[in-house]
Design a protein around this motif. Structure first.
Motif, short mmCIF file in Angstrom:
data_model
loop_
_atom_site.label_atom_id
_atom_site.label_comp_id
_atom_site.label_asym_id
_atom_site.label_seq_id
_atom_site.Cartn_x
_atom_site.Cartn_y
_atom_site.Cartn_z
N GLU A 1 70.71 10.54 25.73
CA GLU A 1 71.84 10.87 26.60
C GLU A 1 72.77 9.67 26.76
O GLU A 1 74.00 9.79 26.68
CB GLU A 1 71.34 11.33 27.97
N ASP B 1 76.61 9.39 25.41
CA ASP B 1 77.69 9.09 26.37
C ASP B 1 78.49 7.88 25.92
O ASP B 1 79.71 7.83 26.10
CB ASP B 1 77.09 8.87 27.76
N SER C 1 82.10 9.75 25.20
CA SER C 1 82.02 10.07 26.62
C SER C 1 82.73 11.39 26.92
O SER C 1 83.87 11.61 26.53
CB SER C 1 82.66 8.95 27.44
#
Length: 367
Positions: free
Chosen positions: A77, A81, A85
């Protein structure tokens, strides 16, 4: 010879004695130029309506799942990101089977399964854009895993726990297409392109019935027969001939027929309420608003702001979503698009009936 009083046409004066043809009064320059500018403005509006959703779309909030140990899930994760993003809306799941079920129900568009043998699950039936993104995700995870393995080996060599020249094992991330497209529409172009003909066909049917059929009940009967005949004929072409649609033929025919009926009924209903202006209202809402926002060729999350979700409230968006679900995602909840199509059909029928009774009252009052 009589003189025309319509300001929109050239006026012809009576023939003068000794002349061979009548004198013509031309359209004023101001009117001619205004019509030209107005026509150009209409072209600009149409161009913007069709290009704006595509040009302004970005990869964002694509729903995917990650299944595996919690530590690895958190690491991936974070990696996603940092790399992109806002590109993904991530859901954590327990295992691979849960991820497969979520994809088949279309609650997520893809998944990452972590563990000793990482795997990326995709569904090409969601469209080429999703497939490309999931393939890129698999490549990024594979590169990161190999870099991490290489760093671990270098550290082991430096600490004396591994002999010099030890090479890190190569990690390959497998990509599995959980819901593949049919071989008859391997790139999904037919399914994406079928949205506009359905809407255009429904609109043309509504326009013809509005102009050529007199009587509200006759119009309603004509629209109903148009929906049935159009649904069977179009589904026969899309599924029986080209193999674009999959699944049950009769259910697909019902969906196609309802979509065409909804558009045609709405156009006829608006015409019954507002006259010729109503036809323009129906065309604008279905072709210039609904069709560009249908998200037929990309995930609805990619459209700017809430427009992707708004587009699903119009016939084009609801119909293309419904046909995709019926063809490839039978486990998905398709209640919403069914209700949207029924809602537009109901609005059209109510408009036809309201126009009938309104016209009847006006006629009786005049008598």
């Amino acid at each position: 010879m009589s003189t025309s009083t319509d300001p929109g046409v050239d006026q012809i004066t009576p023939r003068q004695e000794g002349t061979t043809r009548p004198a013509v009064v031309h359209t004023p320059w101001a009117r001619a130029l205004a019509l030209a500018v107005g026509a150009a403005a209409i072209v600009v509006v149409i161009l913007l309506a069709f290009l704006w959703p595509t040009v302004t779309s970005t990869v964002k909030d694509l729903p995917i799942a990650i299944a595996g140990p919690s530590a690895q899930v958190s690491a991936v994760e974070t990696q996603l990101d940092k790399a992109a993003s806002g590109a993904f809306a991530i859901t954590s799941l327990s295992d691979r089977q849960a991820a497969v079920d979520a994809i088949q129900k279309r609650s997520v568009y893809g998944a990452i399964v972590l563990g000793d043998s990482p795997e990326v699950l995709s569904a090409s039936a969601n469209g080429a854009a999703v497939t490309q993104i999931m393939n890129q995700v698999a490549a990024n995870i594979q590169a990161a895993a190999n870099a991490q393995a290489q760093a671990a080996v270098q550290q082991a060599i430096a600490s004396g726990h591994a002999p010099a020249g030890t090479k890190a094992p190569t990690i390959t991330v497998k990509v599995t297409d959980v819901v593949p497209l049919a071989s008859t529409d391997a790139r999904g172009l037919g399914l994406a392109a079928s949205s506009f003909p359905l809407v255009l066909g429904g609109m043309l049917g509504g326009v013809l019935i509005s102009l050529l059929v007199a009587g509200s009940w006759r119009r309603l009967g004509a629209v109903a027969l148009y929906g049935v005949a159009g649904g069977l004929a179009v589904t026969g072409i899309l599924q029986g001939w080209f193999g674009i649609l999959q699944g049950d033929f009769w259910v697909n025919a019902l969906a196609v027929g309802l979509a065409m009926f909804a558009v045609a009924a709405f156009v006829v209903g608006m015409n019954a309420l507002f006259g010729r202006v109503g036809i323009a209202i129906g065309a604008v809402l279905t072709v210039l608003v609904g069709n560009p926002l249908s998200a037929a060729a990309q995930p609805l999350q990619f459209l700017v702001g809430p427009w992707g979700a708004i587009g699903q409230w119009f016939v084009p968006g609801a119909s293309v979503t419904l046909l995709r679900d019926l063809s490839y995602f039978p486990s998905a909840d398709a209640l919403f698009p069914w209700l949207v199509l029924l809602g537009w059909a109901a609005v059209g029928v109510v408009g036809m009936l309201a126009g009938h009774f309104r016209n009847q009252e006006v006629t009786e009052a005049a008598a």
